[in-house]
Design an enzyme around this catalytic site. Structure first.
Site, short mmCIF file in Angstrom:
data_model
loop_
_atom_site.label_atom_id
_atom_site.label_comp_id
_atom_site.label_asym_id
_atom_site.label_seq_id
_atom_site.Cartn_x
_atom_site.Cartn_y
_atom_site.Cartn_z
N HIS A 144 0.88 -1.20 0.03
CA HIS A 144 -0.02 -0.27 -0.07
C HIS A 144 0.85 1.28 -0.19
O HIS A 144 1.55 1.51 1.09
CB HIS A 144 -0.92 -0.09 1.30
CG HIS A 144 -1.73 1.29 1.38
ND1 HIS A 144 -2.82 1.62 0.57
CD2 HIS A 144 -1.80 2.31 2.29
CE1 HIS A 144 -3.25 2.56 0.85
NE2 HIS A 144 -2.49 3.13 2.02
N LYS B 54 0.01 10.53 1.08
CA LYS B 54 0.89 10.08 0.04
C LYS B 54 0.15 10.69 -1.49
O LYS B 54 0.98 10.77 -2.23
CB LYS B 54 0.92 8.55 -0.03
CG LYS B 54 1.30 8.00 1.20
CD LYS B 54 1.66 6.63 1.26
CE LYS B 54 0.14 5.74 1.10
NZ LYS B 54 -0.76 6.15 2.48
N ASP C 2 -1.97 3.80 -4.50
CA ASP C 2 -2.55 2.97 -3.74
C ASP C 2 -2.20 1.53 -3.42
O ASP C 2 -1.99 1.17 -2.50
CB ASP C 2 -4.28 2.83 -3.87
CG ASP C 2 -5.06 2.34 -2.97
OD1 ASP C 2 -4.86 2.29 -1.55
OD2 ASP C 2 -5.78 1.24 -3.26
N ARG D 88 18.76 14.37 11.62
CA ARG D 88 18.92 15.78 11.13
C ARG D 88 20.34 15.86 10.19
O ARG D 88 20.41 17.00 9.51
CB ARG D 88 19.07 16.57 12.46
CG ARG D 88 17.82 16.95 13.11
CD ARG D 88 17.80 17.92 14.35
NE ARG D 88 17.77 19.22 13.83
CZ ARG D 88 18.18 20.30 14.74
NH1 ARG D 88 17.95 20.20 16.02
NH2 ARG D 88 18.21 21.33 13.97
#
Length: 310
Positions: A143, A164, A182, A248
């Site tokens: 998915h 998404k 999807d 980071r």
């Protein structure tokens, strides 16, 4: 992970490579090929069958036919009967070579399809293997969304509703190409390569909450979509959690395992105000630089160490 074994019908290969059917028993086009390799029966023509895999397609070329031609008809009958009785799925004769009568008789006796092509032996073997590698590749469906960004196949994963599809539409507007939304069908076509595509029924459609179903190809044009793409990077989108430590610098390379192949990956937190499309574009370009041998995080670290050392 238990991988399902797939098959491809012999009839599909006959159509793909335009094979001439010399002989085919009833229903031969439905014979399922399950091995992604092809053999030339060299040692088997000499009678050596140890470690012989009868499930592979067999291809005879000029070398094999010249060898068999040196024998009397009785010996040729014995050679072909032993080979065809092993239960091979089909025999393919290359270079439009004339068929030995003994070969045709053995094919009919044991119900083995006999095909012919005008291609050179090595050429047709390589082409068949390449086709079978794709058709029989282990696969899963995830998915997510698959987008091509600056030539990089980027797989977006994350919980339902994280954004998404909305991000994919923004990326398409910025000139990138959609492969799947999807449901992403992923095949392992080699030990290092994953290829993604979309199920036929939903290909090029995107679901946008509040709008509904959108046909990307019709709205943005054929240049906005693509049938398949290699998966070069995985980006996991997750809702921002206050207090959670996110990477980071990017010194430690993350990977995600898909079908036992490790793919470079990132986790990107999502919150209002962050332009995900731009962030993902930069991530794709940065990943491309890393493959070319340049790592910005390591460059900065080295500069800092030289500065402090000096």
């Amino acid at each position: 992970m238990q991988l399902k074994e797939f098959g491809v019908c012999l009839g599909d290969l006959i159509q793909e490579f335009n094979f001439e059917v010399i002989y085919g028993p009833d229903g031969f086009d439905k014979i399922e090929i399950t091995k992604d390799d092809v053999s030339r029966p060299g040692l088997q023509l000499a009678g050596f069958f140890d470690f012989f895999d009868p499930n592979r397609l067999q291809v005879m070329g000029k070398v094999e036919t010249t060898y068999v031609e040196s024998f009397e008809p009785e010996k040729r009958t014995e050679i072909f009967e032993r080979l065809f009785s092993a239960g091979i799925p089909a025999m393919i004769i290359s270079r439009n070579i004339d068929i030995f009568p003994e070969c045709l008789e053995a094919a009919k006796k044991y119900g083995v399809p006999l095909l012919r092509t005008n291609e050179f032996t090595s050429t047709i073997i390589n082409a068949i293997v390449a086709s079978l590698k794709v058709s029989l590749a282990p696969r899963i469906t995830l998915h997510g969304v698959l987008i091509e960004i600056y030539g990089e196949g980027v797989l977006l994963l994350g919980d339902s509703g994280v954004g998404k599809s909305e991000t994919a539409i923004e990326l398409v507007k910025r000139g990138h190409r959609l492969i799947a939304d999807d449901a992403v069908e992923i095949k392992r076509v080699s030990d290092k390569t994953l290829v993604g595509t979309s199920p036929d029924v939903i290909r090029y459609f995107i679901e946008l909450r509040g709008i509904g179903i959108v046909d990307v190809r019709r709205i943005f044009g054929v240049g906005s979509v693509k049938l398949t793409e290699k998966i070069e990077m995985v980006i996991n989108l997750e809702n921002w959690e206050e207090g959670k430590q996110y990477d980071r610098l990017g010194l430690e390379g993350q990977t995600t395992s898909i079908l036992d192949i490790r793919v470079p990956s990132l986790t990107i937190p999502v919150k209002p105000g962050r332009n995900l499309a731009v962030i993902i574009e930069v991530a794709a370009m940065n990943n491309r630089y890393k493959k070319m041998g340049y790592n910005a995080a390591k460059e900065l670290q080295e500069r800092m160490l030289r500065s402090f050392g000096g």
